[in-house]
Design a protein around this motif. Structure first.
Motif, PDB file in Angstrom:
ATOM      1  N   ILE A  15      -5.009  26.214 -14.515  1.00 52.70           N
ATOM      2  CA  ILE A  15      -5.903  27.208 -14.211  1.00 52.70           C
ATOM      3  C   ILE A  15      -5.893  27.743 -13.122  1.00 52.70           C
ATOM      4  N   LYS A  16      -6.678  26.584 -12.217  1.00 55.75           N
ATOM      5  CA  LYS A  16      -6.852  26.703 -10.606  1.00 55.75           C
ATOM      6  C   LYS A  16      -5.502  26.796  -9.642  1.00 55.75           C
ATOM      7  N   ASP A  17      -4.952  26.347  -9.982  1.00 52.55           N
ATOM      8  CA  ASP A  17      -3.660  26.164  -8.792  1.00 52.55           C
ATOM      9  C   ASP A  17      -3.186  27.630  -9.722  1.00 52.55           C
ATOM     10  N   LYS A  18      -2.432  27.763 -10.752  1.00 54.86           N
ATOM     11  CA  LYS A  18      -2.152  29.135 -11.025  1.00 54.86           C
ATOM     12  C   LYS A  18      -3.359  30.459 -10.027  1.00 54.86           C
ATOM     13  N   ILE A  19      -4.857  30.514 -10.343  1.00 48.82           N
ATOM     14  CA  ILE A  19      -5.385  31.653  -9.492  1.00 48.82           C
ATOM     15  C   ILE A  19      -5.268  30.921  -7.774  1.00 48.82           C
ATOM     16  N   PHE A  20      -5.079  29.946  -7.687  1.00 49.23           N
ATOM     17  CA  PHE A  20      -4.853  29.719  -5.649  1.00 49.23           C
ATOM     18  C   PHE A  20      -3.482  30.430  -5.520  1.00 49.23           C
ATOM     19  N   SER A  21      -2.641  30.598  -5.990  1.00 52.70           N
ATOM     20  CA  SER A  21      -1.383  30.886  -5.591  1.00 52.70           C
ATOM     21  C   SER A  21      -1.110  32.709  -5.486  1.00 52.70           C
ATOM     22  N   VAL A  22      -2.237  33.631  -6.106  1.00 50.97           N
ATOM     23  CA  VAL A  22      -2.666  34.722  -6.418  1.00 50.97           C
ATOM     24  C   VAL A  22      -3.070  35.078  -4.717  1.00 50.97           C
ATOM     25  N   PRO A  23      -2.948  36.058  -4.326  1.00 56.15           N
ATOM     26  CA  PRO A  23      -3.562  36.653  -2.993  1.00 56.15           C
ATOM     27  C   PRO A  23      -4.428  36.813  -3.008  1.00 56.15           C
TER      28      PRO A  23
END
Length: 124
Positions: free
Chosen positions: A77-85
């Motif tokens: 989930i950390k990677d998913k959130i960090f991919s959001v502008p």
């Protein structure tokens, strides 16, 4: 031989009285109820349609984390959130039966990313 008269104040009775008063004060103060801090909390409002989030994080009652409709692991989930502008809005839905630890985990990720544009969904 004559005794000399001591001119002075005997402090022992005074100290005894002070200690008795201190004991009474401490025993009574345990029975005084603590006043609660009154806070006027805001109500959850609706988001306008143009500000609807493109991204949604859901924590269900079994502490499973979903990214949109897809179940993800805590490590992913950390990677998913960090991919959001940072300009995009993220909705956070958390079941009331879930553990607070899972909610704090997501908030910590958002804080680490400095992503302040998120909404915690509530029920009116």
């Amino acid at each position: 031989m004559r005794r000399t008269k001591k001119d002075g104040l005997n402090l022992v009775p005074f100290i005894d009285i002070i200690l008795v008063l201190l004991c009474i004060t401490l025993s009574i103060s345990a029975f005084i109820p603590n006043k609660n801090i009154k806070v006027n909390l805001p109500n959850g409002g609706e988001i306008s349609r143009e500000k609807m989030a493109k991204f949604k994080v859901v924590i269900n009652g079994d502490d499973e984390i979903f990214w949109g409709d897809e179940k993800v692991l805590q490590s992913d989930i950390k990677d998913k959130i960090f991919s959001v502008p940072n300009d995009d809005l993220i909705e956070l839905w958390c079941d009331k039966e879930s553990r607070f630890k899972s909610f704090v985990f997501i908030i910590d990720i958002l804080k680490e990313k400095n992503h302040a544009n998120f909404v915690i969904q509530t029920r009116d």
